[in-house]
Write a protein that holds these residues in place. Sequence first.
Motif, short mmCIF file in Angstrom:
data_model
loop_
_atom_site.label_atom_id
_atom_site.label_comp_id
_atom_site.label_asym_id
_atom_site.label_seq_id
_atom_site.Cartn_x
_atom_site.Cartn_y
_atom_site.Cartn_z
N GLU A 72 -20.37 4.14 16.77
CA GLU A 72 -20.27 3.62 18.23
C GLU A 72 -21.12 2.67 18.81
O GLU A 72 -22.17 2.54 17.99
CB GLU A 72 -20.37 5.05 19.04
N PRO A 73 -20.57 2.04 19.66
CA PRO A 73 -21.37 0.69 20.10
C PRO A 73 -22.79 1.34 20.55
O PRO A 73 -22.88 2.46 21.35
CB PRO A 73 -20.47 0.32 21.19
N ASP A 74 -23.78 0.59 20.44
CA ASP A 74 -25.26 0.89 21.02
C ASP A 74 -25.17 0.80 22.43
O ASP A 74 -24.86 -0.15 22.88
CB ASP A 74 -26.46 0.06 20.52
N GLU A 75 -25.74 1.83 23.17
CA GLU A 75 -25.90 1.71 24.59
C GLU A 75 -26.85 0.52 24.98
O GLU A 75 -26.56 -0.07 26.21
CB GLU A 75 -26.42 3.21 25.07
N ASP A 76 -27.96 0.33 24.24
CA ASP A 76 -28.77 -0.57 24.45
C ASP A 76 -28.27 -1.85 24.14
O ASP A 76 -29.01 -3.08 24.65
CB ASP A 76 -30.16 -0.19 24.12
N ASP A 77 -27.68 -1.94 23.36
CA ASP A 77 -27.15 -3.47 22.42
C ASP A 77 -25.72 -3.49 22.11
O ASP A 77 -25.46 -3.00 20.93
CB ASP A 77 -28.15 -3.55 21.18
N PRO A 78 -24.86 -3.73 23.02
CA PRO A 78 -23.44 -3.62 22.87
C PRO A 78 -22.88 -4.32 21.62
O PRO A 78 -21.84 -4.17 21.03
CB PRO A 78 -22.81 -4.07 24.14
N ALA A 79 -23.82 -5.28 21.25
CA ALA A 79 -23.31 -6.04 19.95
C ALA A 79 -23.62 -5.46 18.69
O ALA A 79 -23.22 -5.94 17.71
CB ALA A 79 -24.14 -7.49 20.03
N ALA A 80 -24.41 -4.25 18.76
CA ALA A 80 -24.40 -3.34 17.54
C ALA A 80 -23.99 -2.17 17.55
O ALA A 80 -23.85 -1.59 18.57
CB ALA A 80 -26.14 -3.34 17.44
N LEU A 81 -23.79 -1.57 16.31
CA LEU A 81 -23.29 -0.32 16.02
C LEU A 81 -24.18 0.79 15.67
O LEU A 81 -25.04 0.43 14.99
CB LEU A 81 -22.12 -0.16 15.22
N ARG A 82 -23.94 1.93 16.10
CA ARG A 82 -24.98 3.02 15.72
C ARG A 82 -24.18 4.23 15.09
O ARG A 82 -23.17 4.50 15.51
CB ARG A 82 -25.90 3.56 16.85
N VAL A 83 -24.85 4.94 14.20
CA VAL A 83 -24.28 6.03 13.53
C VAL A 83 -24.31 7.32 14.41
O VAL A 83 -25.50 7.72 15.06
CB VAL A 83 -24.88 6.49 12.25
N SER A 84 -23.32 7.82 14.84
CA SER A 84 -23.25 8.93 15.80
C SER A 84 -22.89 10.14 15.34
O SER A 84 -23.41 11.37 15.79
CB SER A 84 -22.30 8.67 16.98
N VAL A 85 -22.05 10.40 14.35
CA VAL A 85 -21.86 11.37 13.44
C VAL A 85 -22.18 11.15 11.94
O VAL A 85 -21.75 10.18 11.53
CB VAL A 85 -20.32 11.94 13.59
N LEU A 86 -22.80 12.10 11.24
CA LEU A 86 -23.02 12.05 9.99
C LEU A 86 -22.55 13.15 9.20
O LEU A 86 -23.32 14.29 9.49
CB LEU A 86 -24.56 11.66 9.68
N THR A 87 -21.74 13.22 8.35
CA THR A 87 -21.06 14.60 7.57
C THR A 87 -21.28 14.33 6.27
O THR A 87 -20.58 13.41 5.60
CB THR A 87 -19.67 14.71 8.09
N LEU A 88 -22.19 14.94 5.50
CA LEU A 88 -22.29 14.57 4.03
C LEU A 88 -21.78 15.97 3.20
O LEU A 88 -22.00 16.97 3.30
CB LEU A 88 -24.03 14.82 3.85
N GLY A 89 -20.62 15.71 2.53
CA GLY A 89 -19.86 16.35 1.67
C GLY A 89 -18.68 16.66 2.30
O GLY A 89 -18.50 16.23 3.39
N THR A 90 -17.76 17.41 1.65
CA THR A 90 -16.42 17.42 2.02
C THR A 90 -16.11 18.90 2.78
O THR A 90 -15.15 19.11 3.53
CB THR A 90 -15.31 17.49 0.84
N GLY A 91 -16.93 19.88 2.22
CA GLY A 91 -16.57 20.98 2.74
C GLY A 91 -15.62 21.75 2.10
O GLY A 91 -15.27 23.03 2.56
#
Length: 434
Positions: A72-91
Amino acid sequence: MALPPPLLCFFIVAVLLSSVAAWVAAATTLHERDAAALRDVRAGLRDLPGSRFFESWDDATDPCDYAGVVCEPDEDDPAALRVSVLTLGTGLTDSPGLAGTLPASLASLTALTDFVLYPGRVAGAIPADIGSGLRRLRLLSMSGNQLTGQIPESLAGLPDLHTLDLGNNHLDGSIPSGLLLPSSQSLKVLILANNGGLSGQIPDQFSSSQLFHVDLSRNSITGSLPPLARTVRYFSVAANSMQGSLDGAFGNGSAPTDLAFLDLSMNNFSGSIPRELFALPSASSLLLSRNNFTGSLAVPAFASERAATPPWSVVDVSHNGITGEVPEELAAVESLYVNNNRMYGEVPEAVARSVFAGRMTTFYAQHNFLTGFPVPPLPLPDSAALCLSYNCMELPSASAANGCPTIGGPMESRPADQCRSSTAANAGSSGGDG
């Protein structure tokens, strides 16, 4: 010339959409700190044979296209993206999951709100600073792996953390008391079950928390049971080393009224079972087996008339030292286990009728000192499991032992020299009461 209203609305929507698209398009670069953390995650973890989770990580050029990554866009720097959700594995049930260790740089994903590590063989310690960096976490789930060490103190006081699931690992040490401080009131679900090595006592702050689902079962927790949080609906400390009376936790109106599931089995609790437990308006499962409870069962007369349907799915007080008669009020239970106690007298007619009418599907009363079972003029339903063996009576019919567990071989009546009058509160303490 003014545009007609429909065209004006269309024009406004088109302008807004184009503005949003331009804003999102401008934010196309993942923050370097997040990109570095994802590279560390990939370096520390690997697919177990049969898992193909990391294929997209190895093929994609944009980290935001990796499986399990949401940017998702960074709240402090709209020109950058940040990882908001990280799911490791398929489940997925047919996926063996991942192996390896978690990098310390995981804590640098400071925009992360949801982190899920699906079951696998990920080992090592949880990064100590994970809570210091991930202040926005709402969900943290790493159950079913081989994580070791202690629960990081840094997880205490996360302002938005709703669910913490670290169950089915190899964690040890005590439960951080900070998890239950007023600053952690957002925490509603706490699952630390089946770690084995978690020890110490339940923190005193537990009673003032806002938790509604707590599973601490199959650990090495000691001490007495504190008053439960008033909000709790599911609570299990099964298979620990807790002890003492339950009066402080449930007596004098301290029992949580929304409690639906309670499992205190396989501990060393003692004393009488508080009558307040049987009066809980929402309780459907009361699992109290394999403790050192004594005294008779005090069930309020109104308990069988509660609004819940059925009032109880399961009541299990088996493998204790309970005396007295089987309470008539328990006829409303679907599955009732009073076996391996020191109960005496006749089984109430209301209980017998409930079994033969199919309302009570399981009634285990073997290994007691019961003296009678009034058989109604009804056939026993095929779905019913009834066991009355090893009591002070002749079995009323073959069906009275058909539902008995087969462990230890078939048994009929208790030897006459072990039987006492049905009025003896402490009937027979000699052999056969395993």
